[in-house]
Design a protein around this motif. Structure first.
Motif, PDB file in Angstrom:
ATOM      1  N   PRO A  86     -28.676 -20.422 -12.503  1.00 13.77           N
ATOM      2  CA  PRO A  86     -28.010 -19.558 -11.521  1.00 13.77           C
ATOM      3  C   PRO A  86     -26.726 -19.513 -12.337  1.00 13.77           C
ATOM      4  O   PRO A  86     -26.091 -20.576 -12.531  1.00 13.77           O
ATOM      5  CB  PRO A  86     -28.026 -20.636 -10.096  1.00 13.77           C
ATOM      6  CG  PRO A  86     -28.359 -22.074 -10.764  1.00 13.77           C
ATOM      7  CD  PRO A  86     -29.162 -21.685 -11.928  1.00 13.77           C
ATOM      8  N   VAL A  87     -26.206 -18.192 -11.707  1.00 13.70           N
ATOM      9  CA  VAL A  87     -24.740 -17.773 -11.809  1.00 13.70           C
ATOM     10  C   VAL A  87     -23.597 -18.531 -11.097  1.00 13.70           C
ATOM     11  O   VAL A  87     -24.017 -18.428  -9.729  1.00 13.70           O
ATOM     12  CB  VAL A  87     -24.759 -15.991 -12.117  1.00 13.70           C
ATOM     13  CG1 VAL A  87     -23.219 -15.979 -12.177  1.00 13.70           C
ATOM     14  CG2 VAL A  87     -25.680 -15.750 -13.122  1.00 13.70           C
ATOM     15  N   LYS A 147     -14.529  -6.856 -16.495  1.00 14.60           N
ATOM     16  CA  LYS A 147     -14.847  -5.371 -16.756  1.00 14.60           C
ATOM     17  C   LYS A 147     -13.918  -5.158 -17.721  1.00 14.60           C
ATOM     18  O   LYS A 147     -14.620  -4.401 -18.792  1.00 14.60           O
ATOM     19  CB  LYS A 147     -14.377  -4.534 -15.403  1.00 14.60           C
ATOM     20  CG  LYS A 147     -15.177  -4.306 -14.425  1.00 14.60           C
ATOM     21  CD  LYS A 147     -16.111  -3.048 -14.342  1.00 14.60           C
ATOM     22  CE  LYS A 147     -16.803  -3.131 -13.094  1.00 14.60           C
ATOM     23  NZ  LYS A 147     -18.155  -2.675 -13.468  1.00 14.60           N
ATOM     24  N   LYS A 148     -12.661  -5.705 -17.997  1.00 14.95           N
ATOM     25  CA  LYS A 148     -12.115  -5.467 -19.220  1.00 14.95           C
ATOM     26  C   LYS A 148     -12.293  -6.047 -20.575  1.00 14.95           C
ATOM     27  O   LYS A 148     -12.478  -5.310 -21.312  1.00 14.95           O
ATOM     28  CB  LYS A 148     -10.582  -5.985 -19.059  1.00 14.95           C
ATOM     29  CG  LYS A 148      -9.450  -5.812 -19.568  1.00 14.95           C
ATOM     30  CD  LYS A 148      -7.987  -6.212 -19.199  1.00 14.95           C
ATOM     31  CE  LYS A 148      -7.173  -6.334 -20.523  1.00 14.95           C
ATOM     32  NZ  LYS A 148      -6.155  -7.426 -20.556  1.00 14.95           N
ATOM     33  N   ARG A 149     -13.027  -7.119 -20.366  1.00 15.35           N
ATOM     34  CA  ARG A 149     -13.489  -7.873 -21.724  1.00 15.35           C
ATOM     35  C   ARG A 149     -14.955  -6.867 -21.962  1.00 15.35           C
ATOM     36  O   ARG A 149     -15.334  -6.798 -23.030  1.00 15.35           O
ATOM     37  CB  ARG A 149     -13.888  -9.160 -21.546  1.00 15.35           C
ATOM     38  CG  ARG A 149     -12.545 -10.311 -21.398  1.00 15.35           C
ATOM     39  CD  ARG A 149     -12.615 -11.548 -21.150  1.00 15.35           C
ATOM     40  NE  ARG A 149     -11.214 -12.246 -21.026  1.00 15.35           N
ATOM     41  CZ  ARG A 149     -10.721 -13.095 -20.362  1.00 15.35           C
ATOM     42  NH1 ARG A 149     -11.605 -13.546 -19.297  1.00 15.35           N
ATOM     43  NH2 ARG A 149      -9.624 -13.494 -20.429  1.00 15.35           N
ATOM     44  N   GLU A 192     -18.071 -17.672 -14.477  1.00 19.69           N
ATOM     45  CA  GLU A 192     -18.597 -17.430 -15.786  1.00 19.69           C
ATOM     46  C   GLU A 192     -18.457 -16.016 -16.006  1.00 19.69           C
ATOM     47  O   GLU A 192     -18.336 -15.216 -16.927  1.00 19.69           O
ATOM     48  CB  GLU A 192     -19.799 -17.709 -16.237  1.00 19.69           C
ATOM     49  CG  GLU A 192     -20.165 -19.365 -16.075  1.00 19.69           C
ATOM     50  CD  GLU A 192     -21.060 -19.833 -14.851  1.00 19.69           C
ATOM     51  OE1 GLU A 192     -20.957 -21.057 -14.788  1.00 19.69           O
ATOM     52  OE2 GLU A 192     -22.005 -19.011 -14.718  1.00 19.69           O
ATOM     53  N   ILE A 193     -18.700 -15.112 -14.833  1.00 18.59           N
ATOM     54  CA  ILE A 193     -18.895 -13.686 -15.039  1.00 18.59           C
ATOM     55  C   ILE A 193     -18.497 -13.147 -13.344  1.00 18.59           C
ATOM     56  O   ILE A 193     -18.355 -13.733 -12.616  1.00 18.59           O
ATOM     57  CB  ILE A 193     -20.466 -13.212 -14.988  1.00 18.59           C
ATOM     58  CG1 ILE A 193     -20.461 -11.770 -15.348  1.00 18.59           C
ATOM     59  CG2 ILE A 193     -21.045 -13.937 -14.257  1.00 18.59           C
ATOM     60  CD1 ILE A 193     -21.753 -11.436 -15.925  1.00 18.59           C
ATOM     61  N   ALA A 194     -17.690 -12.127 -13.367  1.00 18.01           N
ATOM     62  CA  ALA A 194     -17.264 -11.515 -12.345  1.00 18.01           C
ATOM     63  C   ALA A 194     -18.237 -11.018 -11.504  1.00 18.01           C
ATOM     64  O   ALA A 194     -19.439 -10.593 -12.014  1.00 18.01           O
ATOM     65  CB  ALA A 194     -16.429 -10.232 -12.717  1.00 18.01           C
TER      66      ALA A 194
END
Lengths: 291, 291, 291
Positions: free
Chosen positions: A249-250, A232-234, A255-257
């Motif tokens: 697929p993530v 979120k911060k980035r 790689e991501i919150a």
């Protein structure tokens, strides 16, 4: 060879035509019915998105998919890819979608007369993935020229990064690499992660395959997320209208919150949806002799 | 039992009717639409050609194939073949195609009421393969009577050789065996390979499964090809209008030289194409009560 | 959540409406055509009956089934069930059928917008199996109120027993447990096997999974059949119009004698047939917004 195996030789005008056709299918302004046609899904590597997206695209066009199960087939008896594809051609079907671990496997298939749709080859090409990424970007910005894209992750092993980079540059986009330096290659200039967050219009995340990199990548999953994960911060530091894409697929939390996969700047689900329309466009343009 | 499980009890007039029907489908002079009908593909052994040829035939006839994956099914829970087939019958579907490693598995299925199409059983029957071989021969010569056919290869383990031999003799063809003598059985007289090349109208190659014969077949793959492989030189010694057939998958460079698979005398791809029309003929004749 | 995942919150009037709709489909008095719609079969556990029954139901309704092969998919890359289902939703398809070993897996899918049809979760729910059992009972007796049902077998591990028991009681049926005492749980009162045979209108046999119970079930398969198997002799002691049901696959010669599976009081094949109509009813009612 008929079909679509790589974007390397395709002029940008044709890329734009595919995207425009896909957008017409998406808006419901274009319809096509190829009832009676049959195409086989020949997947020799794991896939959910690409295989079933092509399958859905075929069904949307009235084409009957033929589900090939390589584990139960003559491939297990040592048949070559060429002989398997020639067999399906001899059945009189209208095309094949192939995913195979061999780079540019389609070089062995030059004697095949029916259309071949490449669903991914080794670390080289994945043309419909690149096209759906481009469609998602185009839908967002209405243009390609001048947009800044940064690839974050395992560039060296990524057919997505290599395929996207080549055509994005031809379309006038500026491409960069960021993330772990040991993954960087000659594809594009390397920039710091902070810089990538600041200047990019599109952050193109790539899947990190930790199982592949034991020893090479000197950090834990937690450290990776801490240093290069989308948080979120980035996200808050990105440009207002910048977006995040990922071939999926993530790996949630790497790689991501977790809660950002379906977040404000993420276009990950939209990419999956667009993939169906891109495949409808590619298949119909090939059947119409426009590609 | 309805359907087609073996050709043994089928009069030659019926064989000819199936071939004639298949030729009409091939020429586009016969069409059939069984939309709404559903048939299941129950394959308990590896297959590419037979399974997907039946699948294509169904789609050509408007029939929806139901793809059964035995590895994920109740068979893994120990269910018998009879109970599995009875389940599909109870769904109210219109037929099943079965391949199974058990010789004459269909003897266990006498209480099944829906049509059963045999896609190969053990080392015994493979009726649609035999029919497509016959169709390919008939298309070439316009008759069966008096033609000389020689089987080359692993006769003893070949359902193709056994199935073809029985009906070919009934159709008035002369059948012979050649190749490695240790493979010869009582199916037909053994003749030398030189003689086979010289006199045959049809060379019916069979797949050599080296993995099965360790110890028994006292030669390497290279020696096999040297002694019994179809080469340009041997092709030149065949009769002018003689042809080569093979049930495939082919071991290129063992039974036949790589560049001869699609060569002048080879009908291997034509066989695959004819297989779709034979299966359309068999399915439609069964649904029409003509078989 | 749309679709049908459990019967627990469903009023009995709705249960009756599903059964009535299924009966209309069975009699051919109701037809529905959802051509153009697509639904995926996501089976993460072994199944023949449920998967292919749903598949047949879809085809009967004109819906194209998308066959998902979990062994070759991104699940093997560690993707969550949620992400897999979200992917299929993003394709724009019209529903998914899921079987998964996790109890109430659907609690993780609350953010999914397309209908989810539960094909069985862990040891908890299997709503369409319960509904087809109820339909079979209703067809036989024309009512539920006051009927006596006894479950015989492995109650503790049976989603069938738990699912059936809850709704049968709400429908006014009296439920009992019998068979090996170590399998009994709090689901319903335990009665002796002799008593069960004597008083039951419906004997609901359950599958015994011997491989699961080594050590716990202190008897051989032969002893089980001797003590609790349905035999001709025991059938003769049942009420005149009583019936035997079983979710299948049946262990012939363990839960029931081989020649009784298709016997006078068995409704096992009828259950399989009714299952197709129940799934047609459930799918069409969900698509019509009635469920």
């Amino acid at each position: 060879m008929k079909g679509l195996t790589t974007l390397k030789d395709l002029p940008v005008s044709k890329i734009q035509e595919i995207i425009d056709t896909a957008l017409l299918f998406k808006k419901g302004e274009l319809k096509a019915d190829y009832s009676g046609k049959k195409m086989a899904l020949l997947f020799f590597e794991n896939s959910t998105r690409t295989e079933y997206s092509f399958c859905t695209a075929m069904l949307n066009l009235g084409i009957s998919p033929i589900y090939f199960n390589d584990r139960g087939s003559s491939i297990a008896k040592g048949e070559t890819l060429y002989d398997t594809v020639k067999t399906f051609e001899s059945f009189g079907i209208d095309g094949v979608v192939i995913r195979h671990s061999k780079d540019e496997y389609f070089r062995d298939l030059e004697n095949i007369q029916i259309p071949i749709f490449n669903g991914g080859d080794g670390c080289s090409n994945h043309p419909t993935q690149t096209l759906l990424d481009l469609m998602t970007i185009y839908e967002e910005f209405g243009r390609f020229e001048g947009l800044k894209v940064t690839f974050i992750g395992d560039i060296a092993h990524s057919r997505v990064a290599h395929g996207n980079n080549e055509i994005m540059r031809r379309l006038g986009m500026e491409t960069y690499i960021s993330g772990p330096e040991q993954f960087a290659d000659v594809t594009a200039p390397y920039i710091s992660f902070e810089k990538a967050i600041e200047i990019s219009d599109v952050i193109n995340l790539l899947r990190i395959q930790f199982e592949r990199h034991t020893g090479k990548l000197d950090m834990t999953k937690e450290e990776y997320f801490e240093r290069f994960g989308m948080t979120k911060k980035r996200e808050a530091q990105m440009k207002d209208n910048a977006i995040i894409i990922h071939p999926a697929p993530v790996n949630r939390g790497i790689e991501i919150a977790d809660d950002m996969v379906e977040g404000k700047k993420s276009r990950i689900l939209k990419q999956i949806n667009n993939g169906v329309y891109i495949r409808m466009a590619v298949i119909s343009m090939v059947l119409e002799g426009k590609l």
